[in-house]
Design an enzyme around this catalytic site. Structure first.
Site, mmCIF file in Angstrom:
data_model
loop_
_atom_site.group_PDB
_atom_site.id
_atom_site.type_symbol
_atom_site.label_atom_id
_atom_site.label_comp_id
_atom_site.label_asym_id
_atom_site.label_seq_id
_atom_site.Cartn_x
_atom_site.Cartn_y
_atom_site.Cartn_z
ATOM 1 N N ALA A 15 0.747 -1.046 0.447
ATOM 2 C CA ALA A 15 0.115 -0.324 0.131
ATOM 3 C C ALA A 15 1.172 0.876 0.185
ATOM 4 O O ALA A 15 0.528 1.996 -0.516
ATOM 5 C CB ALA A 15 -0.938 -0.412 1.224
ATOM 6 N N GLY A 16 2.030 0.987 1.476
ATOM 7 C CA GLY A 16 2.601 2.489 1.396
ATOM 8 C C GLY A 16 3.871 2.878 -0.045
ATOM 9 O O GLY A 16 3.693 3.266 -0.285
ATOM 10 N N PHE A 115 -9.895 -19.485 -5.225
ATOM 11 C CA PHE A 115 -9.846 -19.265 -4.046
ATOM 12 C C PHE A 115 -11.262 -18.520 -3.169
ATOM 13 O O PHE A 115 -12.207 -18.836 -3.921
ATOM 14 C CB PHE A 115 -9.382 -17.966 -3.803
ATOM 15 C CG PHE A 115 -7.582 -17.692 -3.665
ATOM 16 C CD1 PHE A 115 -7.051 -18.317 -3.508
ATOM 17 C CD2 PHE A 115 -7.301 -16.907 -2.439
ATOM 18 C CE1 PHE A 115 -5.240 -18.098 -3.217
ATOM 19 C CE2 PHE A 115 -6.473 -17.169 -1.267
ATOM 20 C CZ PHE A 115 -5.199 -17.853 -2.323
ATOM 21 N N GLN A 235 -10.212 -11.561 11.080
ATOM 22 C CA GLN A 235 -9.830 -12.693 10.655
ATOM 23 C C GLN A 235 -8.706 -13.885 11.377
ATOM 24 O O GLN A 235 -7.595 -13.774 11.504
ATOM 25 C CB GLN A 235 -10.004 -12.340 9.286
ATOM 26 C CG GLN A 235 -9.968 -13.998 8.252
ATOM 27 C CD GLN A 235 -9.927 -13.246 6.714
ATOM 28 O OE1 GLN A 235 -8.874 -13.789 6.762
ATOM 29 N NE2 GLN A 235 -10.974 -13.859 6.284
ATOM 30 N N HIS A 237 -7.580 -17.211 9.884
ATOM 31 C CA HIS A 237 -7.427 -17.620 8.783
ATOM 32 C C HIS A 237 -7.207 -19.414 9.111
ATOM 33 O O HIS A 237 -6.819 -19.764 10.273
ATOM 34 C CB HIS A 237 -5.404 -17.373 8.178
ATOM 35 C CG HIS A 237 -5.687 -17.994 6.483
ATOM 36 N ND1 HIS A 237 -5.213 -19.522 6.411
ATOM 37 C CD2 HIS A 237 -6.331 -17.552 5.417
ATOM 38 C CE1 HIS A 237 -5.573 -20.037 5.057
ATOM 39 N NE2 HIS A 237 -5.477 -19.086 4.067
ATOM 40 N N LEU A 247 1.378 -19.919 8.320
ATOM 41 C CA LEU A 247 0.836 -19.811 7.145
ATOM 42 C C LEU A 247 0.283 -20.942 5.985
ATOM 43 O O LEU A 247 1.879 -20.792 5.694
ATOM 44 C CB LEU A 247 0.196 -18.244 6.636
ATOM 45 C CG LEU A 247 -1.197 -17.948 5.744
ATOM 46 C CD1 LEU A 247 -2.758 -18.702 6.968
ATOM 47 C CD2 LEU A 247 -1.253 -16.525 5.032
ATOM 48 N N GLU A 250 -4.256 -20.747 1.189
ATOM 49 C CA GLU A 250 -5.545 -20.878 0.418
ATOM 50 C C GLU A 250 -5.149 -21.498 -1.174
ATOM 51 O O GLU A 250 -6.230 -22.197 -1.389
ATOM 52 C CB GLU A 250 -6.896 -19.649 0.735
ATOM 53 C CG GLU A 250 -8.701 -20.162 0.756
ATOM 54 C CD GLU A 250 -8.687 -18.986 1.163
ATOM 55 O OE1 GLU A 250 -10.135 -18.460 -0.175
ATOM 56 O OE2 GLU A 250 -8.776 -18.204 1.896
ATOM 57 N N ARG A 281 -13.504 -17.775 4.671
ATOM 58 C CA ARG A 281 -11.889 -18.436 5.354
ATOM 59 C C ARG A 281 -12.730 -18.007 6.961
ATOM 60 O O ARG A 281 -12.330 -19.180 7.769
ATOM 61 C CB ARG A 281 -11.589 -17.499 5.913
ATOM 62 C CG ARG A 281 -10.823 -17.734 4.424
ATOM 63 C CD ARG A 281 -9.228 -16.279 4.548
ATOM 64 N NE ARG A 281 -8.193 -16.651 3.378
ATOM 65 C CZ ARG A 281 -7.602 -15.344 3.324
ATOM 66 N NH1 ARG A 281 -7.490 -15.103 3.643
ATOM 67 N NH2 ARG A 281 -6.996 -16.342 2.428
ATOM 68 N N HIS A 347 -4.997 -14.100 11.717
ATOM 69 C CA HIS A 347 -4.278 -13.070 10.572
ATOM 70 C C HIS A 347 -4.862 -11.866 9.881
ATOM 71 O O HIS A 347 -3.938 -11.748 9.333
ATOM 72 C CB HIS A 347 -5.330 -14.355 8.712
ATOM 73 C CG HIS A 347 -4.391 -14.018 7.070
ATOM 74 N ND1 HIS A 347 -3.416 -14.276 7.619
ATOM 75 C CD2 HIS A 347 -5.231 -13.382 6.786
ATOM 76 C CE1 HIS A 347 -3.118 -14.203 6.418
ATOM 77 N NE2 HIS A 347 -3.897 -13.888 5.894
ATOM 78 N N GLU A 378 -3.809 -2.949 5.440
ATOM 79 C CA GLU A 378 -4.741 -3.420 6.115
ATOM 80 C C GLU A 378 -5.013 -2.336 7.676
ATOM 81 O O GLU A 378 -5.844 -2.624 8.674
ATOM 82 C CB GLU A 378 -3.791 -4.573 7.347
ATOM 83 C CG GLU A 378 -4.717 -5.468 8.071
ATOM 84 C CD GLU A 378 -4.041 -6.421 8.478
ATOM 85 O OE1 GLU A 378 -4.283 -6.989 9.425
ATOM 86 O OE2 GLU A 378 -2.905 -6.877 7.863
ATOM 87 N N ARG A 389 -12.442 -10.649 5.380
ATOM 88 C CA ARG A 389 -12.681 -10.597 3.958
ATOM 89 C C ARG A 389 -12.300 -11.549 2.928
ATOM 90 O O ARG A 389 -11.854 -12.992 3.562
ATOM 91 C CB ARG A 389 -10.874 -9.898 3.881
ATOM 92 C CG ARG A 389 -10.604 -9.887 3.022
ATOM 93 C CD ARG A 389 -9.237 -9.782 2.730
ATOM 94 N NE ARG A 389 -8.308 -10.136 4.036
ATOM 95 C CZ ARG A 389 -7.286 -11.015 3.490
ATOM 96 N NH1 ARG A 389 -7.422 -11.261 1.996
ATOM 97 N NH2 ARG A 389 -6.406 -11.735 3.959
ATOM 98 N N SER A 394 -7.229 -9.006 -0.390
ATOM 99 C CA SER A 394 -6.360 -8.328 0.159
ATOM 100 C C SER A 394 -4.886 -7.167 -0.642
ATOM 101 O O SER A 394 -5.035 -6.096 -0.596
ATOM 102 C CB SER A 394 -5.438 -9.101 1.429
ATOM 103 O OG SER A 394 -4.390 -7.925 1.932
#
Length: 574
Positions: A15-16, A115, A235, A237, A247, A250, A281, A347, A378, A389, A394
């Protein structure tokens, strides 16, 4: 030292970086990160990025919108979800143009796989919507964007811990932090500030989140008077490695993996007869825990198995190489031969700092904007994900809203003047650092942190109730009192990680209280928030967003409406 920029972005994840790339076309931009930039948690994203390209069969943006709204249990703001679903294909093509090495199908197009929760024809059957680069999608996207930012001349300040926002005349005009290498206070003055610091998964004992995911951006915004939205929705996961939380994406189930109980039954057929192992999820996590609670965990323990053995070694190595390495390295087993022990792991945070679709931070339930302050990723709640979500939504969230925030910051900074920063900010932070360094309190941050994580994991997990949440609230408040007596044994200033952990702990305790209180007051079950004492969704009383405001030492909860456009709330079935 005082640094001056048009735009300062706190956080160096996807995002940044996307925001920096967009803003740097017309502005001078700095990225400030508490970790080395390429160590940001975005790099751990495995599965992929959602967009209705239709490369593996028919797909449409409005099906993607429907799935996102339904998956979010109708708490998503549908005007924003429509924008999100419409813009997703173009965002993926932008990444391809930048050089992201997406996996390819037999026709040379971007490969897509199924997914959880992504369907065609309004839920009729799974659809392949997840674009991916093997199972290292986050890593390659982040690396590519970082290279682009370097080419554009974006300055990066690694290992600087931001402690507070700077406001003058009700406008955000910078941030204050300290350099972890030297312990020296630093001021970053700017026309616009963006928070892109990620989530808060380290509130919990078992989590898929990096050690740096301590909610710092959320906490400094909250301390400055910014509300936090929908913080009860966290959430879990369904497939973290048992006992570790690492993790297993998925993507493993997207390629055909199935969950099995102690009787070797593929139990998801009972809970989601249409989508089975590719249900959302929250549904899968609760199904796993139900199997365990009813005595069908493996060998009577608190886990079930994820079975990939029928996929064959070649497919696993070709399409799931990182997942395969994790399983071998952490458990010492070959997933093409042995089943994998999994259980839910903390998660993702669906809530966060409230923003509009351009990343502008909102100050109240009426949509008022805080001038100069932005958020994406996030840490933000633009309310696309609602109460839960969908997988691979994401990364596309980061790219779409990161870019929109960067574009808006560029517009804003080019029509604004930079305000002079008030004196004494560096001195004030230096005094705080010195005070902690000299502290000889009898409490240890590591002990309080561990107790907090145990409290949250026991009482604010997948299943919640009033008694447990009240217990958690009482215990968290006791821990906050003890936090005032935390000492620091390391008296140096160079890379003093003990001091950093003290600051992180303070942030997490504040956020834990918000999460628990928000969950306690929401007396219904919706998405990832499941109350065993209120097991039904209540649209009459609770189809609304929670806003938590800091009022001195107290927290005030207020609520705002959910935007509904195309899809009226219905019972979820999969």
């Amino acid at each position: 030292m005082i640094h001056n920029y048009d735009v300062v972005i706190v956080g160096s994840g996807i995002a940044g970086l996307t925001a920096a790339l967009a803003a740097s076309e017309k502005c001078n931009v700095a990225i400030v990160s508490k970790v080395y930039a390429l160590r940001s948690h975005s790099g751990s994203a495995q599965g992929g990025i959602a967009a209705s390209l239709g490369n593996e069969g028919e797909d449409r943006w409005d099906w993607h919108m429907f799935d996102t709204v339904k998956g979010g249990d109708y708490l998503s703001d549908q005007d924003t979800v429509e924008l999100f679903a419409r813009e997703a294909p173009a965002a993926v093509f932008d990444l391809e143009y930048f050089g992201v090495p997406f996996s390819r199908n037999g026709e040379g197009r971007i490969a897509q796989r199924a997914f959880g929760g992504h369907t065609k024809e309004w839920g009729a059957a799974p659809v392949k919507r997840c674009c991916h680069a093997s199972d290292r999608s986050g890593r390659v996207i982040m690396d590519c964007l970082y290279d682009r930012c370097q080419m554009r001349g974006v300055d990066t300040f690694d290992e600087v811990f931001i402690r507070s926002l700077i406001f003058q005349d009700r406008k955000c005009c910078g941030v204050v932090g300290y350099d972890l290498k030297t312990g020296e206070a630093e001021v970053f003055a700017s026309k616009a500030v963006m928070l892109a610091t990620g989530g808060l998964g380290r509130l919990f004992h078992v989590t898929s989140n990096a050690y740096a995911s301590t909610g710092d951006g959320l906490a400094i915004a909250f301390a400055a008077g910014v509300p936090l939205e929908d913080m009860e929705f966290i959430q879990f996961h369904p497939t973290g490695l048992y006992g570790l939380g690492v993790l297993i994406s998925e993507a493993a189930r997207g390629e055909g993996g199935v969950l099995k109980n102690r009787n070797d039954e593929q139990f998801m057929e009972k809970y989601a007869p249409t989508l089975k192992d590719l249900a959302p999820r929250d549904v899968v996590a609760r199904s796993i825990l139900t199997e365990i609670q009813e005595g069908r965990g493996i060998d009577g323990k608190d886990y079930v198995n994820l079975d990939l053995t029928h996929l064959g070694k070649k497919l696993i190595v070709d399409k799931l190489p990182e997942i395969s390495e994790f399983i071998t390295n952490y458990l010492g087993i070959d997933p093409s031969i042995s089943q994998i022990p999994v259980a839910p792991t903390c998660h993702y945070l669906m809530g966060g700092i409230p923003t509009n679709s351009n990343g502008q931070v909102l100050i109240d339930e009426n949509g008022g904007i805080i001038e100069g302050l932005y958020a994406a990723g996030e840490v933000a709640c633009v309310s696309v994900h609602g109460a839960n979500r969908l997988g691979c939504n994401s990364l596309i969230d980061l790219v779409i809203f990161g870019k929109r925030a960067g574009t808006e910051m560029s517009r804003f900074s080019n029509r604004s003047e930079q305000k002079p920063i008030e004196k004494g900010l560096q001195e004030s932070l230096s005094a705080e650092l010195e005070s902690h360094i000299k502290s000889d309190g009898n409490e240890k941050a590591s002990v309080i942190r561990s107790e907090m994580q145990q409290v949250m994991s026991k009482n604010c997990n997948v299943y919640r109730d009033k008694k447990g949440l009240n217990t958690a609230l009482t215990e968290i408040r006791k821990l906050k009192e003890r936090y005032g007596s935390v000492g620091v044994a390391d008296k140096s200033m160079c890379f003093n990680y003990e001091l950093e952990e003290v600051f992180e702990l303070g942030n997490m305790l504040d956020l834990a209280e918000v999460v628990v209180l928000s969950a306690l007051k929401r007396e219904e079950s919706r998405g990832a928030h499941f109350r065993t004492d209120f097991p039904e969704r209540d649209d009459t009383a609770w189809l609304k967003h929670t806003l938590a405001f800091k009022k001195g030492s107290d927290i005030e909860l207020r609520y705002k409406r959910v935007t509904i456009t195309k899809f009226q709330p219905k019972a979820r079935s999969y």
